[in-house]
Design a protein around this motif. Structure first.
Motif, PDB file in Angstrom:
ATOM      1  N   UNK A  80      49.662  82.222  49.474  1.00 55.54           N
ATOM      2  CA  UNK A  80      48.359  82.351  50.137  1.00 55.54           C
ATOM      3  C   UNK A  80      48.421  83.420  51.231  1.00 55.54           C
ATOM      4  N   UNK A  81      49.515  83.423  51.983  1.00 57.53           N
ATOM      5  CA  UNK A  81      49.646  84.397  53.068  1.00 57.53           C
ATOM      6  C   UNK A  81      49.672  85.820  52.524  1.00 57.53           C
ATOM      7  N   UNK A  82      50.446  86.050  51.463  1.00 57.57           N
ATOM      8  CA  UNK A  82      50.541  87.410  50.915  1.00 57.57           C
ATOM      9  C   UNK A  82      49.190  87.837  50.349  1.00 57.57           C
ATOM     10  N   UNK A  84      23.327  89.802  50.055  1.00 58.80           N
ATOM     11  CA  UNK A  84      24.664  90.053  49.567  1.00 58.80           C
ATOM     12  C   UNK A  84      25.664  89.008  50.033  1.00 58.80           C
ATOM     13  N   UNK A  85      25.416  88.403  51.195  1.00 60.05           N
ATOM     14  CA  UNK A  85      26.380  87.428  51.711  1.00 60.05           C
ATOM     15  C   UNK A  85      26.341  86.143  50.908  1.00 60.05           C
ATOM     16  N   UNK A  86      25.216  85.865  50.273  1.00 61.33           N
ATOM     17  CA  UNK A  86      25.082  84.585  49.598  1.00 61.33           C
ATOM     18  C   UNK A  86      25.576  84.628  48.168  1.00 61.33           C
ATOM     19  N   UNK A  87      25.969  85.786  47.681  1.00 62.47           N
ATOM     20  CA  UNK A  87      26.509  85.830  46.325  1.00 62.47           C
ATOM     21  C   UNK A  87      27.897  85.197  46.320  1.00 62.47           C
ATOM     22  N   UNK A  88      28.241  84.503  45.236  1.00 65.49           N
ATOM     23  CA  UNK A  88      29.492  83.730  45.244  1.00 65.49           C
ATOM     24  C   UNK A  88      30.734  84.584  45.413  1.00 65.49           C
ATOM     25  N   UNK A  89      30.697  85.833  44.955  1.00 67.95           N
ATOM     26  CA  UNK A  89      31.946  86.589  45.023  1.00 67.95           C
ATOM     27  C   UNK A  89      32.319  86.937  46.456  1.00 67.95           C
ATOM     28  N   UNK A  90      31.398  86.784  47.377  1.00 64.63           N
ATOM     29  CA  UNK A  90      31.728  87.036  48.767  1.00 64.63           C
ATOM     30  C   UNK A  90      32.578  85.918  49.354  1.00 64.63           C
ATOM     31  N   UNK A  91      32.209  84.685  49.028  1.00 67.44           N
ATOM     32  CA  UNK A  91      32.894  83.590  49.728  1.00 67.44           C
ATOM     33  C   UNK A  91      33.776  82.750  48.825  1.00 67.44           C
ATOM     34  N   UNK A  92      33.891  83.089  47.546  1.00 68.71           N
ATOM     35  CA  UNK A  92      34.630  82.170  46.671  1.00 68.71           C
ATOM     36  C   UNK A  92      36.135  82.294  46.912  1.00 68.71           C
ATOM     37  N   UNK A 112      38.597  79.324  48.309  1.00 65.72           N
ATOM     38  CA  UNK A 112      39.735  78.789  47.545  1.00 65.72           C
ATOM     39  C   UNK A 112      41.003  78.802  48.400  1.00 65.72           C
ATOM     40  N   UNK A 113      41.223  79.913  49.091  1.00 66.87           N
ATOM     41  CA  UNK A 113      42.441  80.022  49.908  1.00 66.87           C
ATOM     42  C   UNK A 113      42.440  78.977  51.017  1.00 66.87           C
ATOM     43  N   UNK A 114      41.264  78.812  51.684  1.00 67.97           N
ATOM     44  CA  UNK A 114      41.194  77.838  52.764  1.00 67.97           C
ATOM     45  C   UNK A 114      41.323  76.420  52.234  1.00 67.97           C
ATOM     46  N   UNK A 115      40.803  76.162  51.007  1.00 63.88           N
ATOM     47  CA  UNK A 115      40.932  74.818  50.435  1.00 63.88           C
ATOM     48  C   UNK A 115      42.387  74.517  50.115  1.00 63.88           C
ATOM     49  N   UNK A 116      43.123  75.529  49.629  1.00 63.88           N
ATOM     50  CA  UNK A 116      44.558  75.328  49.379  1.00 63.88           C
ATOM     51  C   UNK A 116      45.269  74.958  50.672  1.00 63.88           C
ATOM     52  N   UNK A 117      44.915  75.677  51.746  1.00 68.30           N
ATOM     53  CA  UNK A 117      45.558  75.391  53.032  1.00 68.30           C
ATOM     54  C   UNK A 117      45.206  73.992  53.517  1.00 68.30           C
ATOM     55  N   UNK A 118      43.955  73.578  53.285  1.00 64.82           N
ATOM     56  CA  UNK A 118      43.555  72.230  53.705  1.00 64.82           C
ATOM     57  C   UNK A 118      44.344  71.172  52.946  1.00 64.82           C
ATOM     58  N   UNK A 119      44.496  71.383  51.616  1.00 67.53           N
ATOM     59  CA  UNK A 119      45.284  70.439  50.829  1.00 67.53           C
ATOM     60  C   UNK A 119      46.719  70.368  51.313  1.00 67.53           C
ATOM     61  N   UNK A 120      47.293  71.528  51.634  1.00 72.66           N
ATOM     62  CA  UNK A 120      48.669  71.547  52.132  1.00 72.66           C
ATOM     63  C   UNK A 120      48.770  70.829  53.470  1.00 72.66           C
ATOM     64  N   UNK A 121      47.745  71.020  54.289  1.00 72.47           N
ATOM     65  CA  UNK A 121      47.725  70.377  55.604  1.00 72.47           C
ATOM     66  C   UNK A 121      47.762  68.861  55.465  1.00 72.47           C
TER      67      UNK A 121
END
Lengths: 108, 180
Positions: free
Chosen positions: B11-13, B85-93, B97-106
């Motif tokens: 995730x960091x890389x 443009x901010x509301x299109x999924x490719x901006x925040x998806x 995902x990365x933040x959700x992985x970190x939350x699961x690890x937490x």
């Protein structure tokens, strides 16, 4: 806790440093260059903490605190310099600062 | 624990690479925050809880806020961007995902550490503080001087300088204006 060999941890820190270095060399926007410097400082601090946890010494974490201090001072001064650059040149391109002589003042 | 290390390192890389390749400064800063948070998780599982907390508080909390202030003051990154443009999924998806992985690890790390809290290889804040204020006392003072210099330098450079034009120059300028 972590039973990974130290080599892999150092390799991870090296990859992070490489990422920051590539970003510093590739980007010409000066804010991105400053951010790449942050990544590099962070990975250097990571190496200190890895070594400190490997030899079970607190010195690595102490060094991390010093790196944090240096990074904070560097970022504050760097961002102030970026603000001045933007006020003078109206751009954030690092190549725009290639001239030693200020042409704008001469024009005025 | 080893799996957590590898996932977090990935995730960091990934987030660092996204941070340096993104064109929008604000998005890049958010990726950089994710990178710092994942490095903080790595500090935690390496047995440095104080450093993990400092990384979140100082790096992701203070330094990145400084960056975001400056980016917003300079008004960059908003050039060809609309709210649509901010509301299109490719901006925040990807950050999600990365933040959700970190939350699961937490959550996972909290569960594991709840089981055996007293690991022998954790260097707590006490050892760090004792070492900081005995062995490295002079370095702490030097760091204080460095921070003072940083404050003075940032204040001096960040000031809006008043334009002082010499009176002769003003006169010639006005003469030129009259002539033209």
């Amino acid at each position: 806790m972590v039973t990974i060999s130290m080599d892999i941890q150092i390799l991870f820190a090296g990859l992070l440093f490489l990422t920051g270095l590539v970003g510093f060399l590739v980007r010409r926007n000066i804010i991105f260059m400053l951010m790449s410097i942050e990544i590099m400082l962070n990975s250097a601090a990571l190496v200190f903490v890895i070594a400190g946890s490997h030899w079970m010494q607190a010195d690595g974490q102490v060094m991390f605190i010093f790196i944090l201090t240096v990074s904070a001072a560097e970022v504050s001064v760097g961002l102030a310099l970026i603000l001045q650059m933007y006020h003078h040149y109206k751009t954030l391109d690092a190549d725009a600062l290639g001239n030693l002589r200020d042409e704008k003042v001469n024009e005025n | 624990m080893n799996a957590i290390f590898f996932i977090t390192a990935t995730v960091a890389i990934i987030s660092s690479v996204m941070a340096i390749t993104n064109r929008n400064a604000i998005h890049s800063l958010l990726y950089l925050i994710i990178s710092l948070l994942s490095v903080s998780v790595i500090f935690y599982i390496l047995g440095a809880p104080l450093i993990a907390a400092l990384e979140v508080i100082v790096y992701a909390g203070a330094i990145m806020v400084l960056f975001i202030f400056v980016v917003m003051m300079l008004n960059i990154g908003m050039e060809e961007e609309t709210e649509k443009g901010w509301l299109t999924p490719k901006m925040w998806i990807v950050p999600s995902i990365l933040a959700a992985i970190l939350l699961g690890i937490f959550i996972c790390v909290l569960q594991v550490f709840h089981a055996d809290k007293t690991g022998p290889d954790i260097i707590g804040p006490k050892e760090v503080g004792v070492s900081l204020f005995t062995t490295y006392l002079i370095a702490v003072e030097i760091a204080g001087v460095l921070l003072l210099a940083g404050i003075v330098g940032a204040y001096h450079l960040g000031r809006q300088q008043k334009k002082v034009i010499h009176r002769f120059l003003v006169k010639t300028g006005s003469d030129k204006k009259d002539v033209t």
